[in-house]
Structures are given as structure tokens and as C-alpha cells.
Design an enzyme around this catalytic site. Structure first.
Site, PDB file in Angstrom:
ATOM      1  N   HIS A 127       1.991   4.619  -2.880  1.00  0.00           N
ATOM      2  CA  HIS A 127       2.153   6.060  -2.634  1.00  0.00           C
ATOM      3  C   HIS A 127       3.579   6.499  -2.969  1.00  0.00           C
ATOM      4  O   HIS A 127       3.790   7.532  -3.616  1.00  0.00           O
ATOM      5  CB  HIS A 127       1.875   6.373  -1.154  1.00  0.00           C
ATOM      6  CG  HIS A 127       0.461   6.165  -0.731  1.00  0.00           C
ATOM      7  ND1 HIS A 127      -0.617   6.594  -1.473  1.00  0.00           N
ATOM      8  CD2 HIS A 127      -0.060   5.590   0.391  1.00  0.00           C
ATOM      9  CE1 HIS A 127      -1.740   6.295  -0.838  1.00  0.00           C
ATOM     10  NE2 HIS A 127      -1.424   5.674   0.292  1.00  0.00           N
ATOM     11  N   HIS A 168       0.836  -1.200   0.000  1.00  0.00           N
ATOM     12  CA  HIS A 168       0.000   0.000   0.000  1.00  0.00           C
ATOM     13  C   HIS A 168       0.875   1.255   0.000  1.00  0.00           C
ATOM     14  O   HIS A 168       0.693   2.151  -0.838  1.00  0.00           O
ATOM     15  CB  HIS A 168      -0.907  -0.009   1.226  1.00  0.00           C
ATOM     16  CG  HIS A 168      -1.831   1.165   1.294  1.00  0.00           C
ATOM     17  ND1 HIS A 168      -3.117   1.124   0.805  1.00  0.00           N
ATOM     18  CD2 HIS A 168      -1.662   2.424   1.789  1.00  0.00           C
ATOM     19  CE1 HIS A 168      -3.691   2.301   0.991  1.00  0.00           C
ATOM     20  NE2 HIS A 168      -2.826   3.109   1.585  1.00  0.00           N
ATOM     21  N   GLU A 169       1.828   1.296   0.917  1.00  0.00           N
ATOM     22  CA  GLU A 169       2.696   2.471   1.007  1.00  0.00           C
ATOM     23  C   GLU A 169       3.642   2.555  -0.190  1.00  0.00           C
ATOM     24  O   GLU A 169       4.025   3.648  -0.609  1.00  0.00           O
ATOM     25  CB  GLU A 169       3.494   2.443   2.313  1.00  0.00           C
ATOM     26  CG  GLU A 169       2.643   2.420   3.587  1.00  0.00           C
ATOM     27  CD  GLU A 169       1.629   3.534   3.652  1.00  0.00           C
ATOM     28  OE1 GLU A 169       1.865   4.603   3.043  1.00  0.00           O
ATOM     29  OE2 GLU A 169       0.585   3.357   4.305  1.00  0.00           O
TER      30      GLU A 169
END
Length: 419
Positions: A22, A18-19
Site C-alpha cells: 500500500h 502487506h502494508e
């Protein structure tokens, strides 16, 4: 111990990907990423590479990518500040030292008059001879305060300076990478275990059931029921379940021979519902085919996205209550149960959790990725951004509410599993 390791690996992987979404798109947009963190709280491991600090933190409850300009991390030098400056060969400032009274080699002191460390990149003030001087500041200058170094963030490297499109995809990429991770997990299941064909082949005929009484045997391939073609196990199961007590004409193939028999599904009641059963078990045959594995990965990802949205709809309409939700404790206990059924079931569980994490983060709620995306859409419609202080207050309230929800859900989990 095995459950703990499995939980940490699964949850850590979901947060990491998920990170990573980003992080990759922030870098792609030219945004300075100050920190890439897995977990919250005190640092366990910290490694600096380039302009980014990579940390592993104590509490494995999430993670974050800290981007320049997002958390008011810019340095403002007020008039009268006494700072130490280190210059390079081009007479550009490469280091600004705050709270420094002791003279060091190759350092000059300045009483700041004015400074712009974001757009103009200069600093102006009075030197030790009371002369007003001005120095250009390098784009890679470092500000040192109490022994801690912080890279300055020129305006064009800050999150807020980028276009709505770049900011939108940078935030959206987190949930997107959760969906991509789920696809690859399902793909690996398809490659390693095989893709279910869902052929209507009977795996096990149960003792005392209508199927055994009619002469059906293990391995029979059902082709028709009441003259209708049966192409998958789902077709067979649906027809039998909706025909409780009704005589059905089965056509099935055994060793190349077509056999016909009549089977009447017995009536079964469960949770207030009535359906038919003929007393057979099913285990889908599998096929190892790379192309079908790709299709299987995509199909399973889409299927679970739809299912989770359906469950959310049931929560909104009141068919589910908050008591049905699970937090970290509930996920841990579920992981413990799933792990008992082998690695492929654990992989399937990880993929479902990844999709769930992606969808939860896309909900248009304050403090979540979806809440931030909503503010970008409002900005696009208005033609100007929402006031940062107002947006920050909304996200702060959202964080507080999410923390309360987490406490309630965790307490429900504890009561459910330990009392």
C-alpha cells in the site's frame, strides 16, 4: 519463547509486506501517507521521517497505512476562529496554530473569515488592526493544535483525488505484496534446500510390506507400472492407491540393471476411504539450480493460491464450518508445531500464511481490501463514486462483523487447544 519469537517474526513480516505494498504505490501515485503502522493500539515506537509517522504498536494483530483524505483528517477553519500564523520570506503561511492565545515571536494573529487549505491554499481574515487580509498558504504548511503538528494535505495529495486506476492499484498492492513475499520465500527454500525433483525413487522399503516381499530395495528407481511410464512420485502413488488388491507389474532400475517384479498393493481403509499401499516411504531428491528455484517459487505460489481458493469454496458449500477456521491463537499453535520440524518447514508455513492473508484481504467483503476494490469497480461502472458516507457505513458494519467473527474464532481456538 522460541515459538513466540517465530510467531512475531512471521506475522510481523506478513503485515509489514502487506502494508509496504500500500505504502509504495500510494507514494508512487503522489498520495500523502500520514502513518505507516505495524500493530494496533498504543504506540511503542514512533519515528517521523519526512511527512510520514512510522509506528510500532502494542497489539500485533495487523497494521495500516493512513493516507491523507481517507479518514476525514482535513482541517477546517470556521469563521471566527482565532489562529496564529507564521510566515516565510515569501509571505506564505507555513504554520497555523490553533488554540493559541499567547503572543509568540514572529507570529501574527488572525480572526478567520474564510479559508481553503486544500485547493486554493489561502486563508482570509481580520488582523489585530481589524483589517481584512489574505495570505497564501504553503503546500507544506503545518497546523498545530494542542501541541500536535499535522501537515495540511492539498487536494492533489489526497487519496480521493487520484484516478480509479491509481486508487485500485494502491489498495490491490497490499495483497499483491503478500503473493510476492510468498514467491520469494519459496524461492529461498529452493535455493537453500534445493528443488524437489519428484523422481520416483524408493527411499525406504518397509518391513512386512508387499514391496519388500517382491524384492524391492531402497534406492530403486521405478520406471513403469503395467507398461505405463512413471515419471514422478505422484504418478507412482496414484497408480498404487487406485489399485488396491490388484497385481501390478513393476519395472525399476537398480545400479543400472532393469528389474521386473509383480507387487499386489494391500488394501487400507482410512476415514471411510479405501486405497492401496505397497509399504514404501518417499523423500524426494533435491537439486540446487537457481533457474529451477525460480520456477519452483512460482509453481508453489500458484499451487497454494489454487488450494486456498478450493478450501474457501468448500467453506461456502458447507463442507467446512466456522469451527474449522483458526484465528491468532490457532495460528500460534500451528506455528509451534511446525517449528519443531526445522527452519525450512517454518519458511514454507510463512509462505502459505502470506498467500492466505493476501487472498483473505481480496475477498469482496466490507472493510477488507477486496471490499474497497469492489466499490472502485462500482464507481467505474456508474461513472461516479458511491457516496462516501454510505460507503463508510458499509465498511463500519463490515468491521463490526469481522470483530464478532474474530471473537468467535478465537474462542473456538481457546476451547480447542486449552480445554
Amino acid at each position: 519463547m522460541e515459538t513466540t519469537i517465530a510467531f512475531i517474526l512471521i506475522f510481523g513480516s506478513l503485515v509489514f509486506f502487506h502494508e509496504l505494498g500500500h505504502f509504495i504505490f500510494a507514494k508512487r501515485a503522489g498520495i500523502m501517507v500520514r502513518e505507516f503502522a505495524i500493530g494496533f493500539g498504543p504506540k511503542i515506537v514512533a519515528i517521523t521521517k519526512g511527512e510520514t509517522l512510522y509506528t510500532l504498536r502494542l497489539l500485533p494483530l495487523g497494521g495500516y497505512v493512513r493516507m491523507a483524505g481517507e479518514d476525514m483528517d482535513s482541517v477546517e477553519l470556521q469563521p471566527g476562529f482565532r489562529v496564529g500564523l507564521v510566515l516565510n520570506a515569501k509571505e506564505e503561511v507555513v504554520k497555523i496554530v490553533l488554540n493559541q492565545n499567547k503572543q509568540q515571536q514572529d507570529m501574527l494573529f488572525l480572526e478567520t473569515e474564510r479559508a481553503d487549505l486544500e485547493k486554493g491554499l489561502w486563508i482570509e481574515g481580520y488582523d489585530e488592526e481589524e483589517r481584512l487580509v489574505r495570505y497564501n498558504v504553503s503546500r507544506k504548511a503545518v497546523v498545530t493544535e494542542n501541541g500536535k503538528d499535522t501537515l495540511i494535505a492539498p487536494h492533489d495529495r489526497q487519496f480521493g483525488s487520484k484516478s480509479i486506476g491509481n486508487r485500485f492499484i494502491t489498495i490491490f498492492a497490499g495483497p499483491l505484496f503478500n503473493f510476492i513475499l510468498a514467491f520469494f520465500i519459496f524461492l529461498m527454500i529452493g535455493l537453500l534446500q534445493g528443488v524437489p525433483t519428484y523422481e520416483p525413487i524408493i527411499s525406504d522399503v518397509q518391513e512386512g510390506g508387499p514391496a519388500l516381499e517382491a524384492g524391492m530395495q531402497d534406492g530403486d528407481l521405478v520406471t513403469k507400472i503395467d507398461g505405463q511410464s512413471i515419471n514422478s512420485w505422484q504418478d507412482l502413488a496414484s497408480k498404487v492407491q487406485e489399485s488396491a488388491g490388484e497385481a501390478l507389474s513393476f519395472e525399476y532400475v537398480r545400479d543400472g540393471e532393469v528389474i521386473n517384479s509383480t507387487i499386489t498393493p494391500k488394501t487400507v481403509e482410512q476415514e471411510g476411504k479405501t486405497f492401496g499401499q505397497i509399504g514404501v516411504l518417499y523423500e524426494s531428491p533435491v537439486e540446487k539450480n537457481p533457474l529451477k528455484a525460480v520456477a519452483f517459487g512460482a509453481e508453489q505460489t500458484v499451487t497454494w493460491i489454487v488450494k486456498i481458493f478450493e478450501l474457501l469454496g468448500m467453506l461456502v458449500t458447507g463442507q467446512f464450518t466456522i469451527d474449522a477456521l483458526s484465528g491468532p491463537v490457532g495460528i500460534y499453535k500451528a506455528t509451534e508445531q511446525v517449528a519443531q520440524y526445522g527452519v525450512f518447514n517454518l519458511m514454507n508455513w510463512a509462505a502459505i500464511l502470506s498467500i492466505n492473508l493476501g487472498i483473505m484481504n481480496l475477498l469482496p467483503l466490507p472493510a477488507l481490501d477486496g471490499g474497497r476494490l469492489l466499490f472502485f469497480l462500482i464507481e467505474a461502472v456508474r461513472g461516479k463514486p458511491v457516496d462516501r458516507q454510505k460507503e463508510g457505513m458499509v465498511h463500519f458494519v463490515g468491521i463490526m462483523l469481522l470483530m464478532v467473527l474474530m471473537v468467535v474464532v478465537t474462542w473456538n481456538d481457546i476451547q480447542r487447544f486449552f480445554f
